[in-house]
Scaffold this motif. Sequence first.
Motif, PDB file in Angstrom:
ATOM      1  N   TYR A 212       0.837  -1.200   0.000  1.00  0.00           N
ATOM      2  CA  TYR A 212       0.000   0.000   0.000  1.00  0.00           C
ATOM      3  C   TYR A 212       0.875   1.255   0.000  1.00  0.00           C
ATOM      4  O   TYR A 212       0.620   2.200  -0.752  1.00  0.00           O
ATOM      5  CB  TYR A 212      -0.928   0.004   1.215  1.00  0.00           C
ATOM      6  N   ALA A 213       1.935   1.230   0.809  1.00  0.00           N
ATOM      7  CA  ALA A 213       2.847   2.380   0.877  1.00  0.00           C
ATOM      8  C   ALA A 213       3.643   2.526  -0.419  1.00  0.00           C
ATOM      9  O   ALA A 213       3.818   3.638  -0.938  1.00  0.00           O
ATOM     10  CB  ALA A 213       3.801   2.224   2.054  1.00  0.00           C
ATOM     11  N   ALA A 214       4.108   1.395  -0.969  1.00  0.00           N
ATOM     12  CA  ALA A 214       4.918   1.434  -2.191  1.00  0.00           C
ATOM     13  C   ALA A 214       4.123   1.979  -3.373  1.00  0.00           C
ATOM     14  O   ALA A 214       4.667   2.686  -4.231  1.00  0.00           O
ATOM     15  CB  ALA A 214       5.446   0.037  -2.521  1.00  0.00           C
ATOM     16  N   LEU A 215       2.818   1.667  -3.418  1.00  0.00           N
ATOM     17  CA  LEU A 215       1.971   2.095  -4.532  1.00  0.00           C
ATOM     18  C   LEU A 215       1.202   3.373  -4.212  1.00  0.00           C
ATOM     19  O   LEU A 215       0.410   3.840  -5.039  1.00  0.00           O
ATOM     20  CB  LEU A 215       0.975   0.990  -4.907  1.00  0.00           C
ATOM     21  N   GLU A 216       1.444   3.908  -3.008  1.00  0.00           N
ATOM     22  CA  GLU A 216       0.737   5.109  -2.553  1.00  0.00           C
ATOM     23  C   GLU A 216      -0.773   4.931  -2.670  1.00  0.00           C
ATOM     24  O   GLU A 216      -1.504   5.850  -3.054  1.00  0.00           O
ATOM     25  CB  GLU A 216       1.204   6.337  -3.333  1.00  0.00           C
ATOM     26  N   GLY A 217      -1.221   3.732  -2.348  1.00  0.00           N
ATOM     27  CA  GLY A 217      -2.644   3.445  -2.338  1.00  0.00           C
ATOM     28  C   GLY A 217      -3.275   3.252  -3.700  1.00  0.00           C
ATOM     29  O   GLY A 217      -4.491   3.072  -3.805  1.00  0.00           O
ATOM     30  N   ASP A 218      -2.469   3.275  -4.762  1.00  0.00           N
ATOM     31  CA  ASP A 218      -2.995   3.175  -6.131  1.00  0.00           C
ATOM     32  C   ASP A 218      -2.611   1.825  -6.727  1.00  0.00           C
ATOM     33  O   ASP A 218      -1.488   1.640  -7.204  1.00  0.00           O
ATOM     34  CB  ASP A 218      -2.431   4.318  -6.983  1.00  0.00           C
ATOM     35  N   LEU A 219      -3.537   0.887  -6.724  1.00  0.00           N
ATOM     36  CA  LEU A 219      -3.247  -0.470  -7.175  1.00  0.00           C
ATOM     37  C   LEU A 219      -2.948  -0.542  -8.667  1.00  0.00           C
ATOM     38  O   LEU A 219      -2.334  -1.503  -9.144  1.00  0.00           O
ATOM     39  CB  LEU A 219      -4.429  -1.384  -6.830  1.00  0.00           C
ATOM     40  N   SER A 220      -3.330   0.478  -9.419  1.00  0.00           N
ATOM     41  CA  SER A 220      -3.039   0.480 -10.857  1.00  0.00           C
ATOM     42  C   SER A 220      -1.540   0.629 -11.129  1.00  0.00           C
ATOM     43  O   SER A 220      -1.081   0.399 -12.248  1.00  0.00           O
ATOM     44  CB  SER A 220      -3.806   1.604 -11.561  1.00  0.00           C
ATOM     45  N   ARG A 221      -0.775   0.995 -10.111  1.00  0.00           N
ATOM     46  CA  ARG A 221       0.684   1.148 -10.261  1.00  0.00           C
ATOM     47  C   ARG A 221       1.437  -0.150  -9.987  1.00  0.00           C
ATOM     48  O   ARG A 221       2.663  -0.183  -9.990  1.00  0.00           O
ATOM     49  CB  ARG A 221       1.189   2.241  -9.317  1.00  0.00           C
ATOM     50  N   LEU A 222       0.718  -1.231  -9.791  1.00  0.00           N
ATOM     51  CA  LEU A 222       1.335  -2.514  -9.470  1.00  0.00           C
ATOM     52  C   LEU A 222       2.285  -2.973 -10.570  1.00  0.00           C
ATOM     53  O   LEU A 222       1.992  -2.857 -11.752  1.00  0.00           O
ATOM     54  CB  LEU A 222       0.243  -3.569  -9.280  1.00  0.00           C
ATOM     55  N   THR A 223       3.433  -3.489 -10.162  1.00  0.00           N
ATOM     56  CA  THR A 223       4.389  -4.108 -11.084  1.00  0.00           C
ATOM     57  C   THR A 223       4.771  -5.470 -10.503  1.00  0.00           C
ATOM     58  O   THR A 223       4.569  -5.724  -9.313  1.00  0.00           O
ATOM     59  CB  THR A 223       5.670  -3.267 -11.244  1.00  0.00           C
ATOM     60  N   PRO A 224       5.323  -6.357 -11.322  1.00  0.00           N
ATOM     61  CA  PRO A 224       5.757  -7.651 -10.776  1.00  0.00           C
ATOM     62  C   PRO A 224       6.753  -7.483  -9.629  1.00  0.00           C
ATOM     63  O   PRO A 224       6.673  -8.186  -8.617  1.00  0.00           O
ATOM     64  CB  PRO A 224       6.412  -8.339 -11.984  1.00  0.00           C
ATOM     65  N   ALA A 225       7.692  -6.548  -9.775  1.00  0.00           N
ATOM     66  CA  ALA A 225       8.710  -6.353  -8.737  1.00  0.00           C
ATOM     67  C   ALA A 225       8.093  -5.834  -7.439  1.00  0.00           C
ATOM     68  O   ALA A 225       8.474  -6.265  -6.348  1.00  0.00           O
ATOM     69  CB  ALA A 225       9.782  -5.387  -9.227  1.00  0.00           C
ATOM     70  N   SER A 226       7.138  -4.908  -7.545  1.00  0.00           N
ATOM     71  CA  SER A 226       6.527  -4.364  -6.323  1.00  0.00           C
ATOM     72  C   SER A 226       5.736  -5.448  -5.592  1.00  0.00           C
ATOM     73  O   SER A 226       5.709  -5.482  -4.361  1.00  0.00           O
ATOM     74  CB  SER A 226       5.643  -3.161  -6.641  1.00  0.00           C
ATOM     75  N   LEU A 227       5.111  -6.347  -6.341  1.00  0.00           N
ATOM     76  CA  LEU A 227       4.383  -7.451  -5.717  1.00  0.00           C
ATOM     77  C   LEU A 227       5.336  -8.379  -4.976  1.00  0.00           C
ATOM     78  O   LEU A 227       5.114  -8.706  -3.809  1.00  0.00           O
ATOM     79  CB  LEU A 227       3.608  -8.238  -6.777  1.00  0.00           C
ATOM     80  N   LEU A 228       6.419  -8.795  -5.646  1.00  0.00           N
ATOM     81  CA  LEU A 228       7.352  -9.727  -5.014  1.00  0.00           C
ATOM     82  C   LEU A 228       8.039  -9.103  -3.814  1.00  0.00           C
ATOM     83  O   LEU A 228       8.251  -9.760  -2.788  1.00  0.00           O
ATOM     84  CB  LEU A 228       8.388 -10.207  -6.033  1.00  0.00           C
TER      85      LEU A 228
END
Length: 206
Positions: free
Chosen positions: A109-125
Motif C-alpha cells: 500500500y505504501a509502495a503504490l501510494e494506495g494506487d493499485l493500478s501502479r502494481l508491477t511484478p517487482a513491487s508485488l514480489l
Amino acid sequence: PAFPVLQKALEDSTHLPVYINSAVTEFAMAGVHYGDLHAKAENQVFLYWDNGSYRAIPVSGNAPILPAGSDDAFVEHICVNPAGARLSAAAVAEKIRPVFSEEQTPTLYAALEGDLSRLTPASLLAAAETDTALQPVADETIKQFCVMLHTLYCLYFAEHLNLYGFGFTPEHLEQIRKAAAEFAGKDFAQAIILCPIGERYHFLSG
C-alpha cells in the motif's frame, strides 16, 4: 497515458493513422551487440515490461524473426495459464484488491501510494516478503510467469530469456528460477536472466 494522448493529437492534426510502438527491438539489438554477457548467445528472447509485455527474438545476432508483440502472426493461441486466467498487471491487481489496504498489505500500500493500478511484478514480489496476505498471489503469479517463459523458451529455442524493465532484484530472480526449476528443470531455470541493459546504455539502441 501520454502516448494515447499524443497519438490522438497527431492523428487529429495530420488526418493520418499514427502508430507508436515499443523500443524493445532496439533494446534487444543493443543487448546482443554490446552486452559482453550475451556475446556468444545464438538465440535469445527479450521480454520488456511496460503497460503491456512485449518481446523481441534475435536469432544469431540478426533482426528478430517477428516484430515485437506480433506472436499472433505466428501462432494462433499460446497457453499461459492452463486455467484460462489472463497474466497481466490488471488481472493480478484484481486478485490483490480484496486484501489491498493499509492494514492487511501495508508494504505494498505504501509502495503504490494506495494506487493499485501502479502494481508491477517487482513491487508485488518485494511486498510479499513482509505482507503475508500477498504470498498466495505472489506464488501463483510466479508460477504463471514461468509457464509463459517456458512457452517462449520452447517456441523460439531460446538460449536465454532476458527480463528487461521488470525491476526484479537478484533475489526475485532466484525466486523465479526456483519455481522454474520445479516446473521445467534446472536448464530452463538458468536460462532466465536479468537483462543488463541500463539507463546509460539506451543510446546504443539508436
